[in-house]
Design a protein around this motif. Structure first.
Motif, PDB file in Angstrom:
ATOM      1  N   LEU A  56       0.841  -1.184   0.000  1.00 49.61           N
ATOM      2  CA  LEU A  56       0.000   0.000   0.000  1.00 49.61           C
ATOM      3  C   LEU A  56       0.881   1.242   0.000  1.00 49.61           C
ATOM      4  O   LEU A  56       1.971   1.242   0.587  1.00 49.61           O
ATOM      5  CB  LEU A  56      -0.898   0.029   1.240  1.00 49.61           C
ATOM      6  N   VAL A  57       0.389   2.290  -0.638  1.00 49.75           N
ATOM      7  CA  VAL A  57       1.090   3.580  -0.655  1.00 49.75           C
ATOM      8  C   VAL A  57       0.108   4.665  -0.235  1.00 49.75           C
ATOM      9  O   VAL A  57      -0.982   4.790  -0.807  1.00 49.75           O
ATOM     10  CB  VAL A  57       1.668   3.895  -2.044  1.00 49.75           C
ATOM     11  N   TRP A  58       0.488   5.433   0.788  1.00 50.29           N
ATOM     12  CA  TRP A  58      -0.297   6.591   1.221  1.00 50.29           C
ATOM     13  C   TRP A  58       0.392   7.850   0.731  1.00 50.29           C
ATOM     14  O   TRP A  58       1.621   7.944   0.725  1.00 50.29           O
ATOM     15  CB  TRP A  58      -0.374   6.642   2.754  1.00 50.29           C
ATOM     16  N   THR A  59      -0.409   8.812   0.318  1.00 49.25           N
ATOM     17  CA  THR A  59       0.171  10.099  -0.071  1.00 49.25           C
ATOM     18  C   THR A  59      -0.787  11.228   0.268  1.00 49.25           C
ATOM     19  O   THR A  59      -2.004  11.039   0.296  1.00 49.25           O
ATOM     20  CB  THR A  59       0.514  10.124  -1.574  1.00 49.25           C
ATOM     21  N   ARG A  60      -0.218  12.393   0.556  1.00 51.12           N
ATOM     22  CA  ARG A  60      -0.983  13.624   0.729  1.00 51.12           C
ATOM     23  C   ARG A  60      -0.368  14.676  -0.167  1.00 51.12           C
ATOM     24  O   ARG A  60       0.850  14.890  -0.150  1.00 51.12           O
ATOM     25  CB  ARG A  60      -0.958  14.100   2.177  1.00 51.12           C
ATOM     26  N   LYS A  61      -1.206  15.327  -0.954  1.00 47.36           N
ATOM     27  CA  LYS A  61      -0.733  16.362  -1.864  1.00 47.36           C
ATOM     28  C   LYS A  61      -1.395  17.690  -1.512  1.00 47.36           C
ATOM     29  O   LYS A  61      -2.592  17.762  -1.237  1.00 47.36           O
ATOM     30  CB  LYS A  61      -1.072  15.993  -3.318  1.00 47.36           C
ATOM     31  N   GLN A  62      -0.583  18.745  -1.532  1.00 43.09           N
ATOM     32  CA  GLN A  62      -1.066  20.111  -1.387  1.00 43.09           C
ATOM     33  C   GLN A  62      -0.551  20.907  -2.582  1.00 43.09           C
ATOM     34  O   GLN A  62       0.570  20.689  -3.037  1.00 43.09           O
ATOM     35  CB  GLN A  62      -0.554  20.744  -0.094  1.00 43.09           C
ATOM     36  N   ALA A  63      -1.347  21.842  -3.067  1.00 49.99           N
ATOM     37  CA  ALA A  63      -0.917  22.652  -4.213  1.00 49.99           C
ATOM     38  C   ALA A  63      -1.520  24.043  -4.117  1.00 49.99           C
ATOM     39  O   ALA A  63      -2.595  24.227  -3.542  1.00 49.99           O
ATOM     40  CB  ALA A  63      -1.321  21.983  -5.528  1.00 49.99           C
ATOM     41  N   GLY A  64      -0.799  25.014  -4.659  1.00 52.66           N
ATOM     42  CA  GLY A  64      -1.221  26.399  -4.538  1.00 52.66           C
ATOM     43  C   GLY A  64      -0.965  26.959  -3.152  1.00 52.66           C
ATOM     44  O   GLY A  64      -1.611  27.922  -2.722  1.00 52.66           O
ATOM     45  N   VAL A  65       0.011  26.386  -2.433  1.00 53.54           N
ATOM     46  CA  VAL A  65       0.336  26.792  -1.064  1.00 53.54           C
ATOM     47  C   VAL A  65       1.173  28.074  -1.096  1.00 53.54           C
ATOM     48  O   VAL A  65       2.190  28.137  -1.799  1.00 53.54           O
ATOM     49  CB  VAL A  65       1.115  25.673  -0.347  1.00 53.54           C
ATOM     50  N   ALA A  66       0.779  29.069  -0.336  1.00 51.85           N
ATOM     51  CA  ALA A  66       1.551  30.314  -0.275  1.00 51.85           C
ATOM     52  C   ALA A  66       2.905  30.058   0.380  1.00 51.85           C
ATOM     53  O   ALA A  66       2.987  29.437   1.442  1.00 51.85           O
ATOM     54  CB  ALA A  66       0.780  31.369   0.501  1.00 51.85           C
ATOM     55  N   ALA A  67       3.961  30.532  -0.268  1.00 52.81           N
ATOM     56  CA  ALA A  67       5.335  30.387   0.237  1.00 52.81           C
ATOM     57  C   ALA A  67       5.976  31.766   0.292  1.00 52.81           C
ATOM     58  O   ALA A  67       6.030  32.465  -0.724  1.00 52.81           O
ATOM     59  CB  ALA A  67       6.133  29.463  -0.671  1.00 52.81           C
ATOM     60  N   ARG A  68       6.476  32.135   1.464  1.00 49.15           N
ATOM     61  CA  ARG A  68       7.080  33.464   1.644  1.00 49.15           C
ATOM     62  C   ARG A  68       8.343  33.344   2.484  1.00 49.15           C
ATOM     63  O   ARG A  68       8.386  32.561   3.430  1.00 49.15           O
ATOM     64  CB  ARG A  68       6.103  34.424   2.317  1.00 49.15           C
ATOM     65  N   GLY A  69       9.348  34.116   2.112  1.00 49.08           N
ATOM     66  CA  GLY A  69      10.577  34.104   2.888  1.00 49.08           C
ATOM     67  C   GLY A  69      11.672  34.867   2.184  1.00 49.08           C
ATOM     68  O   GLY A  69      11.414  35.820   1.433  1.00 49.08           O
ATOM     69  N   THR A  70      12.910  34.435   2.402  1.00 49.92           N
ATOM     70  CA  THR A  70      14.064  35.105   1.818  1.00 49.92           C
ATOM     71  C   THR A  70      15.047  34.078   1.276  1.00 49.92           C
ATOM     72  O   THR A  70      15.062  32.910   1.700  1.00 49.92           O
ATOM     73  CB  THR A  70      14.794  35.975   2.853  1.00 49.92           C
TER      74      THR A  70
END
Length: 270
Positions: A111-125
């Motif tokens: 079995l393979v479990w996965t979680r995907k997120q997309a369009g996530v705001a990324a901020r930094g330097t």
């Protein structure tokens, strides 16, 4: 760690896509073996920096997942974080993670479990070669996966962010070869932050396009490519993963005004 003779494979991958630069960062474990890799592509200079470490140094790359907020009213989710100090790059990004979509699929006898997120705001330097720190605002794709994949595995994958011709924010995670049953797959297209699962897709051999069973065709134009072959004791892999731009139509018949992201073809024996 081992199930039916198959070692556990798990990873966290973060892809960051913006007009100025595109980057990816990953921590990978196959059984007892660990690996880290990262790549950063400066689009204006057409320069690709990258490193792969088979004996990762914790101080070089750190990927911290976002944590749920406390139960007190008004408590917000703690952001995820990417920290890199390696190869002349110093980078610190915070990721406004959410729930994402999850899938649990059979692969071979495991079995393979996965979680995907997309369009996530990324901020930094980020700073390059000891230069001044520059601010970075972009959108991210996050892949958390763990499972006992079949010994011989091959997949095609695309993930990206963009906007539809109607101006709504879009993001996508498309795959063939793993976690791809007709329903209950990891395939997802987000429109204005809301995900839906599209029909199965197929990839051109050269990764130049992705075709969906509903007739939609998403085109991909590579700008800079990560590729690597490894023949190690417990892992034999061959992959290519170019950064680039997307155009055409997303699965579900959603016209795309433009998009940025990555395509990947990966063969592995592990």
């Amino acid at each position: 760690m081992i199930h039916n003779g198959r070692p556990l494979k798990r990873w966290r991958y973060v892809g960051v896509f913006g007009e100025r630069l595109m980057a990816c960062f990953a921590l990978v474990q196959v059984g007892p073996a660990r690996q880290s890799f990262w790549a950063l592509y400066e689009r204006g200079e057409r320069r690709l920096r990258q490193r792969t470490h088979l004996l990762p140094r914790r101080a070089a790359l750190r990927l911290s997942p976002g944590l749920p907020g406390r139960r007190e009213r008004g408590s917000r989710r703690e952001p995820g974080r990417v920290r890199l100090r390696d190869g002349g790059v110093e980078l610190d990004l915070r990721l406004q993670e959410g729930e994402g979509i999850q899938a649990l699929c059979t692969h071979g006898s495991g079995l393979v479990w996965t979680r995907k997120q997309a369009g996530v705001a990324a901020r930094g330097t980020y700073a390059l070669d000891g230069g001044r720190a520059r601010e970075l605002t972009a959108l991210a794709v996050i892949d958390d996966t763990a499972g006992h994949h079949a010994r011989h595995t091959e997949w095609w994958w695309a993930a990206g962010v963009g906007a539809g011709t109607d101006g709504l924010a879009t993001a996508w995670n498309l795959v063939r070869g793993v976690n791809d049953p007709p329903t209950g797959s990891e395939r997802a297209v987000w429109v204005a932050g809301q995900p839906h699962e599209p029909a199965p897709v197929s990839f051109a051999a050269d990764l130049s396009s992705i075709s969906c069973e509903d007739g939609s065709i998403l085109d991909f134009h590579a700008e800079a490519e990560r590729s690597r072959r490894e023949n190690l004791l417990i892992v034999n892999s061959d992959y290519r993963a170019p950064f680039g731009t997307f155009s055409g139509t997303l699965p579900g018949g959603i016209p795309l005004a433009g998009g940025l992201g990555v395509c990947e073809h990966h063969r592995a024996r592990w």
